[in-house]
Structure formats: C-alpha cells, structure tokens
Design a protein around this motif. Structure first.
Motif, PDB file in Angstrom:
ATOM      1  N   LEU A 268      71.598 -57.538  29.635  1.00 10.19           N
ATOM      2  CA  LEU A 268      71.933 -57.026  28.307  1.00 10.19           C
ATOM      3  C   LEU A 268      71.096 -55.793  28.027  1.00 10.19           C
ATOM      4  O   LEU A 268      69.866 -55.819  28.147  1.00 10.19           O
ATOM      5  CB  LEU A 268      71.674 -58.104  27.249  1.00 10.19           C
ATOM      6  N   LYS A 269      71.751 -54.707  27.636  1.00  9.59           N
ATOM      7  CA  LYS A 269      71.082 -53.414  27.435  1.00  9.59           C
ATOM      8  C   LYS A 269      71.395 -52.882  26.043  1.00  9.59           C
ATOM      9  O   LYS A 269      72.211 -53.446  25.324  1.00  9.59           O
ATOM     10  CB  LYS A 269      71.566 -52.406  28.488  1.00  9.59           C
ATOM     11  N   ASN A 270      70.738 -51.757  25.695  1.00 15.23           N
ATOM     12  CA  ASN A 270      70.984 -51.081  24.415  1.00 15.23           C
ATOM     13  C   ASN A 270      70.917 -52.070  23.253  1.00 15.23           C
ATOM     14  O   ASN A 270      71.819 -52.161  22.407  1.00 15.23           O
ATOM     15  CB  ASN A 270      72.341 -50.373  24.431  1.00 15.23           C
ATOM     16  N   LEU A 271      69.828 -52.826  23.230  1.00 14.05           N
ATOM     17  CA  LEU A 271      69.722 -53.946  22.302  1.00 14.05           C
ATOM     18  C   LEU A 271      69.583 -53.520  20.850  1.00 14.05           C
ATOM     19  O   LEU A 271      69.748 -54.345  19.940  1.00 14.05           O
ATOM     20  CB  LEU A 271      68.543 -54.840  22.702  1.00 14.05           C
ATOM     21  N   GLN A 272      69.267 -52.244  20.609  1.00 11.36           N
ATOM     22  CA  GLN A 272      69.139 -51.764  19.236  1.00 11.36           C
ATOM     23  C   GLN A 272      70.459 -51.212  18.692  1.00 11.36           C
ATOM     24  O   GLN A 272      70.542 -50.815  17.524  1.00 11.36           O
ATOM     25  CB  GLN A 272      68.062 -50.671  19.153  1.00 11.36           C
ATOM     26  N   ALA A 273      71.490 -51.191  19.535  1.00 12.93           N
ATOM     27  CA  ALA A 273      72.787 -50.661  19.101  1.00 12.93           C
ATOM     28  C   ALA A 273      73.426 -51.590  18.073  1.00 12.93           C
ATOM     29  O   ALA A 273      73.125 -52.789  18.007  1.00 12.93           O
ATOM     30  CB  ALA A 273      73.712 -50.497  20.300  1.00 12.93           C
ATOM     31  N   GLN A 274      74.337 -51.031  17.290  1.00 15.26           N
ATOM     32  CA  GLN A 274      75.037 -51.846  16.294  1.00 15.26           C
ATOM     33  C   GLN A 274      75.868 -52.927  16.978  1.00 15.26           C
ATOM     34  O   GLN A 274      75.941 -54.061  16.507  1.00 15.26           O
ATOM     35  CB  GLN A 274      75.923 -50.957  15.423  1.00 15.26           C
ATOM     36  N   PHE A 275      76.485 -52.569  18.103  1.00 14.68           N
ATOM     37  CA  PHE A 275      77.274 -53.524  18.876  1.00 14.68           C
ATOM     38  C   PHE A 275      76.721 -53.561  20.304  1.00 14.68           C
ATOM     39  O   PHE A 275      76.816 -52.576  21.030  1.00 14.68           O
ATOM     40  CB  PHE A 275      78.750 -53.135  18.880  1.00 14.68           C
ATOM     41  N   VAL A 276      76.149 -54.682  20.682  1.00 16.91           N
ATOM     42  CA  VAL A 276      75.608 -54.860  22.029  1.00 16.91           C
ATOM     43  C   VAL A 276      76.714 -55.395  22.926  1.00 16.91           C
ATOM     44  O   VAL A 276      77.404 -56.359  22.567  1.00 16.91           O
ATOM     45  CB  VAL A 276      74.409 -55.831  22.021  1.00 16.91           C
ATOM     46  N   GLU A 277      76.896 -54.772  24.076  1.00 17.20           N
ATOM     47  CA  GLU A 277      77.938 -55.206  25.003  1.00 17.20           C
ATOM     48  C   GLU A 277      77.402 -56.297  25.931  1.00 17.20           C
ATOM     49  O   GLU A 277      76.207 -56.323  26.257  1.00 17.20           O
ATOM     50  CB  GLU A 277      78.433 -54.025  25.844  1.00 17.20           C
ATOM     51  N   ALA A 278      78.287 -57.184  26.335  1.00 16.69           N
ATOM     52  CA  ALA A 278      77.924 -58.246  27.285  1.00 16.69           C
ATOM     53  C   ALA A 278      79.008 -58.351  28.344  1.00 16.69           C
ATOM     54  O   ALA A 278      80.201 -58.313  28.032  1.00 16.69           O
ATOM     55  CB  ALA A 278      77.748 -59.578  26.562  1.00 16.69           C
ATOM     56  N   GLU A 279      78.571 -58.490  29.597  1.00 14.25           N
ATOM     57  CA  GLU A 279      79.493 -58.625  30.723  1.00 14.25           C
ATOM     58  C   GLU A 279      79.127 -59.839  31.555  1.00 14.25           C
ATOM     59  O   GLU A 279      77.947 -60.164  31.719  1.00 14.25           O
ATOM     60  CB  GLU A 279      79.447 -57.389  31.617  1.00 14.25           C
ATOM     61  N   VAL A 280      80.129 -60.495  32.104  1.00 16.09           N
ATOM     62  CA  VAL A 280      79.950 -61.654  32.976  1.00 16.09           C
ATOM     63  C   VAL A 280      80.529 -61.335  34.344  1.00 16.09           C
ATOM     64  O   VAL A 280      81.585 -60.696  34.453  1.00 16.09           O
ATOM     65  CB  VAL A 280      80.630 -62.907  32.373  1.00 16.09           C
ATOM     66  N   LEU A 281      79.828 -61.777  35.377  1.00 12.09           N
ATOM     67  CA  LEU A 281      80.279 -61.614  36.767  1.00 12.09           C
ATOM     68  C   LEU A 281      80.443 -62.995  37.388  1.00 12.09           C
ATOM     69  O   LEU A 281      79.508 -63.807  37.365  1.00 12.09           O
ATOM     70  CB  LEU A 281      79.254 -60.798  37.559  1.00 12.09           C
ATOM     71  N   VAL A 282      81.627 -63.271  37.917  1.00 15.79           N
ATOM     72  CA  VAL A 282      81.936 -64.541  38.596  1.00 15.79           C
ATOM     73  C   VAL A 282      82.272 -64.220  40.045  1.00 15.79           C
ATOM     74  O   VAL A 282      83.147 -63.389  40.306  1.00 15.79           O
ATOM     75  CB  VAL A 282      83.120 -65.262  37.925  1.00 15.79           C
TER      76      VAL A 282
END
Length: 546
Positions: A268-282
């Motif tokens: 998880l990056k850019n934690l101070q952003a208004q919307f934090v993006e999240a990605e999952v890898l399977v």
C-alpha cells in the motif's frame, strides 16, 4: 590410447552444460542456508512474534514426533486418533537470532488451523481437527511461555478457516470445512454467534470444495476482500452485506484449497492521498478436475498464471500474467523492499495426501512496479522439496524462513516420494548480498519495540557507509503473517514515503515519514519497520502502532 570422438563431444557437452547451469544459477540471485537439520516436527504452521521467535506446529495425530517434551511431560488426550498418551512435542518455538529451538505443548489437535496476532503481540490460534476444532489457543511472547487452551472458544468448528485482524482489534474467522459462515474473537454478547456467508456456498465445488482457506485482506475502506475458488467479493462484515462482486478470474480455474494457489495484498502506497489504492495478486493453483484426477492417480500440470486486480477501482478488471513455471501449493511472502517472493510448491498435482509431483525448487521474485512482462525473476534453487504442508515467513533481518513439507497422513521418512521434512532453511534474497554493504542502511533510532501513533510525524535515523541518494530512501512497515497451506494471513506492507532526508552527522541521516492514518490501513499491533535505500533494506526494528 584412442579416444572416441563421441566421448569427447559428450564430455564437452557435459562441461558446457554444467558451466552454463552454474553461471545461470549464480546470475539468478538469492542464497540458501540450512539452519537446522532436524527440529523434530514439520513446520505446517508458522508465525513470527515480536521477540524474533517463530512459533511453529504441525498436528497431534501424526504419531510420535522427533522432539521430546521436556522434563518427562506427556500429553494425555483420550480423543486422539493415534496416540492417547504422547510424550513428544507437536509445536516448537524457533529463536531466529540464536538459531535454536525448544518444544512446546499443545493439548488438542491443531491440524489445518488458523490464527493471527493480537494488538498486544499474543498469538491467537483458532480451531483444528477432532477435539481441537472449537478450541482457542493463546501463546504469549514471553520467555519460557507455553500454549494456553480454551475449550469451546469458538461458536463453530473451524478446520481450514482463515483469520484476519480487524481495525477494532478483534479477529474475524471465516469459513472452514462445511462452515459457510464467519464469527469473531474475542466474544461479546453482540458477537457470540456465527453469521451466514452465502458466498462460501456459491464457491463450493461439490465433493472437492476448492474454497477452503479463502484469501482475505482488509481493504483500505475497512471492508474485507474475500477470494474463494475463482472469484471474489468486497464484504462489509459489520452489516453482513456484499458491497461489490468482482469479475471472475479469466479462465475460471480454481485457486483455493485443494487447488491451492496463493495471494498477497500488494504494498500500500501514497497513504496520505484522499483515495488510497489497493491491489491483490493471486498466483498459481490447479485446473478444474485436478483433485479428482489426482485421487485416481493422474496428475495434471499446475497453473502458470497470476491474476492482478485493483480492488479499489470503480470498474476493476483482472490483468493476467504468466509465471516462469507452473506452481501449486506455493507461498507468497512480502519482502521489505516491496517485492513479492513466490516460493515452495509443486509443478504438477494438487494439495492433499500424496497428490503433488515435480517440486518447484526455484523461487521467483515478483516486482510489482515493473512493466507487465518483466516482473518475474527466477531465483537460485533449493535442494529440498517443499510440497504439501510447507511454509515460509519473513524474519526481521530480511531472510525468509522456510520449513515444513509432509504430504503423508503420518510422519514418513523412508520409502516415499517426498519424506516428511524436519529441516529448517533460510532463503536470503539478493538484497542481503555483501556487495550491497555500502548501500545498506542501519537504523539508529528509534529503538526496537518503539510505540507509534496513527498519523504521526516519525523521524527515523539511520547510518549508511556509502553515499546516500536521498530521493531513493523510503520506509516500509510489514505485518508478520500467520502462514499455513500457502496463505499468509494478515500479511501487509505499507510504504511510508520520505518527506525529507537530512544529513545529521557523519554517515548518519534522518528520514521523516508520516505513519498510517487509521486502523483500516494498518490494524493496531506489531510491525517490522525498515529503511530501504536504493532498494536495499536495513534490518528491521519492531514498532507497535496504537
């Protein structure tokens, strides 16, 4: 004496082949080290605690282990299916800094169970088999401590379930064999019952299941991403409502036990952003029908593909990538530099007794920031097959502890394809190589075991022997995982961007970061904190975010 030309050609071919093999192996990266020849049990479950010790255990009904309980202790369990009285251990505590271990005693069967670490650093382990299926066991990280067990601590039987720590400090326990529901621990009057989860019914393949040990991640909005079989939902566990249904993974092949793939929440990056993006890898798994075929003696090649999805996107779509080799029963471990280690497993077959073939000895590093098509890097191979019931966990110094492998109903050491494995080894990623000594940071302050708050400005002081590139410094926080059956529960990595990097003394620098803003980003508890310089991480320190 005349030498036949074919022999000369054969010799040259042999020499060139092995020269190329050695060269390629060296170029691949990473080193293996045997730590213990025999720890007495097979590391089917592992959890690193904040005292740098790893709790590991297998199951009580394997028969006698190779590790005796201390001082003549014996476990008396009239319900045990193999030994009513057993004076051997089925759990151990491994001390990573001293490379030593000691036996622990579990009273009831912990086979195929789950767990997570509470805010105070205690390991809360839940469920198992037989008389252990509704037990809660607590292990505190203190010198000389042992397991404490609580009967009927769970409302339902939990075998092959998944746990996740929640922002409020509770843990949720999801699924398990013939359990299409979830519950919470610890209990309260409002959370003493089980709650239905129809998604687990919908993803259950008759007679095979393919949805056990679901992949569960806390999303940045506080909801849970739950993946089972070949698809996923975003779930509001408070209201018991499905918030979003994600597209099925392309191809529709199963990725959950026993067609066991693995999964991670990417950093998880850019934690101070208004919307934090999240990605999952399977990654990995086994094609439909593989388990039934394996039961009948036919072993099918595992899946070679991964699916990556941005779970916070309004219109999320899977991006399919191809691994260097097929893999089932692999483990995926987040490394402190933000990469993913894919390790252990087989190229053919499925999870289950004797159902895996063709061990995959080469780990792979996955680099999430690289372009599609250039993210996978094959690493140097181990010599030890790690098949069904293998595990891998990150250690504070950046090594990865690897153990387990027992595809048998009991301990079996002879006359089998893959003997019960009692050895512990470490995989040392390339960032630990001595050639990076001048780039490697060493954290000076704060001291390990520091307490930090949410949304806090944090100054981390570190030293570097060589020249520092300030724009290539960052801080990462890693939540250590409860790992079993190819899934690392609660695993999480947060990237804290450098807001400033200043030179404060000779070869000493200070980086300022802001800690995560809420428990949705980082549930309260213990994390490993690293300074990463030019992709080379320091040794970690323990921090507790409150």
């Amino acid at each position: 004496m005349t030498t036949h030309p074919n022999l000369i050609l054969a010799f040259l071919f042999f020499f060139l082949f092995h020269f190329l093999l050695i060269s390629l192996t060296h170029a691949a990266g990473g080193k293996w080290l045997l730590l213990q020849q025999n720890i007495g049990i097979s590391a089917m479950h592992m959890q690193l605690l904040h005292n740098d010790r790893v709790v590991l255990f297998d199951r009580t009904d394997f028969g006698k282990s190779n590790l005796s309980l201390p001082e003549g202790q014996c476990r008396n369990d009239p319900n045990d299916a193999v030994l009513k009285v057993d004076c051997t251990a089925h759990s151990a505590e491994y001390d990573a800094p001293t490379n030593s271990f000691r036996p622990l005693m579990v009273q009831t069967d912990v086979w195929c169970s789950s767990g997570s670490v509470a805010q105070d650093g205690s390991l809360i382990q839940t469920g198992g088999f037989n008389d252990g299926e509704r037990r809660v066991r607590i292990f505190q990280s203190c010198t000389g401590c042992d397991w404490k067990e609580y009967d009927n601590g769970l409302a339902a039987r939990r075998w092959y379930a998944t746990n996740h720590i929640l922002p409020d400090g509770r843990q949720i326990i999801i699924g398990g064999r013939r359990q299409f529901n979830y519950e919470f621990y610890p209990k309260s009057e409002s959370s003493s019952n089980v709650h239905s989860l129809p998604f687990l019914v919908q993803t259950n393949d008759p007679k095979v299941e393919n949805n056990l040990y679901p992949f569960v991640f806390l999303n940045v909005d506080g909801n849970l991403f739950i993946f089972a079989n070949n698809r996923a939902i975003l779930f509001d566990y408070v209201k018991n409502v499905v918030v979003k249904t994600y597209p099925q993974m392309p191809g529709g092949e199963p990725r959950s036990y026993p067609s066991t793939g693995s999964a991670v929440l990417l950093p998880l990056k850019n934690l101070q952003a208004q919307f934090v993006e999240a990605e999952v890898l399977v990654c990995g798994g086994a094609p439909k029908g593989s388990y039934a075929k394996a039961v009948n003696g036919t072993f099918v090649e595992a899946l070679k593909t991964c699916g990556r999805i941005k779970i916070t996107d309004p219109n999320p779509q899977w991006v399919v990538e191809t691994m260097p080799q097929a893999r089932v029963m692999g483990d995926m471990t987040l490394l402190p530099d933000g990469t993913v280690l894919i390790i252990n497993g087989a190229a053919v077959g499925t999870a289950g007794w004797e159902f895996g073939r063709n061990p995959v000895l080469n780990p792979v590093i996955y680099r999430p920031e690289n372009a599609v098509g250039s993210r996978f890097e094959q690493q140097n191979p181990t010599t030890i097959p790690r098949m069904y019931h293998s595990t891998a966990v990150l250690l504070r110094d950046g090594r990865v502890l690897v153990g387990g492998s027992n595809p048998h109903i009991y301990y079996e050491f002879t006359n089998v394809l893959f003997p019960t494995e009692l050895r512990l080894e470490s995989f040392n990623p390339d960032y630990l190589d001595a050639k990076y000594v001048n780039l490697r940071p060493k954290i000076v302050a704060p001291q390990s075991q520091a307490k930090i708050n949410y949304g806090q400005k944090l100054a981390v002081r570190f030293s570097v022997a060589g020249t520092v590139a300030p724009n290539l410094v960052l801080v990462t926080m890693v939540a250590p995982s409860f790992t079993t059956h190819s899934f690392s529960m609660n695993q999480r990595l947060l990237v804290l961007a450098a807001e400033s990097v200043t030179n404060v003394a000779k070869s000493t620098y200070q980086v300022q970061v802001t800690t995560p803003g809420s428990g949705n980003l980082a549930p309260s508890g213990y994390y490993l904190l690293y300074v990463v310089h030019q992709q080379i991480p320091s040794e970690g320190i323990w921090v507790q975010i409150l």
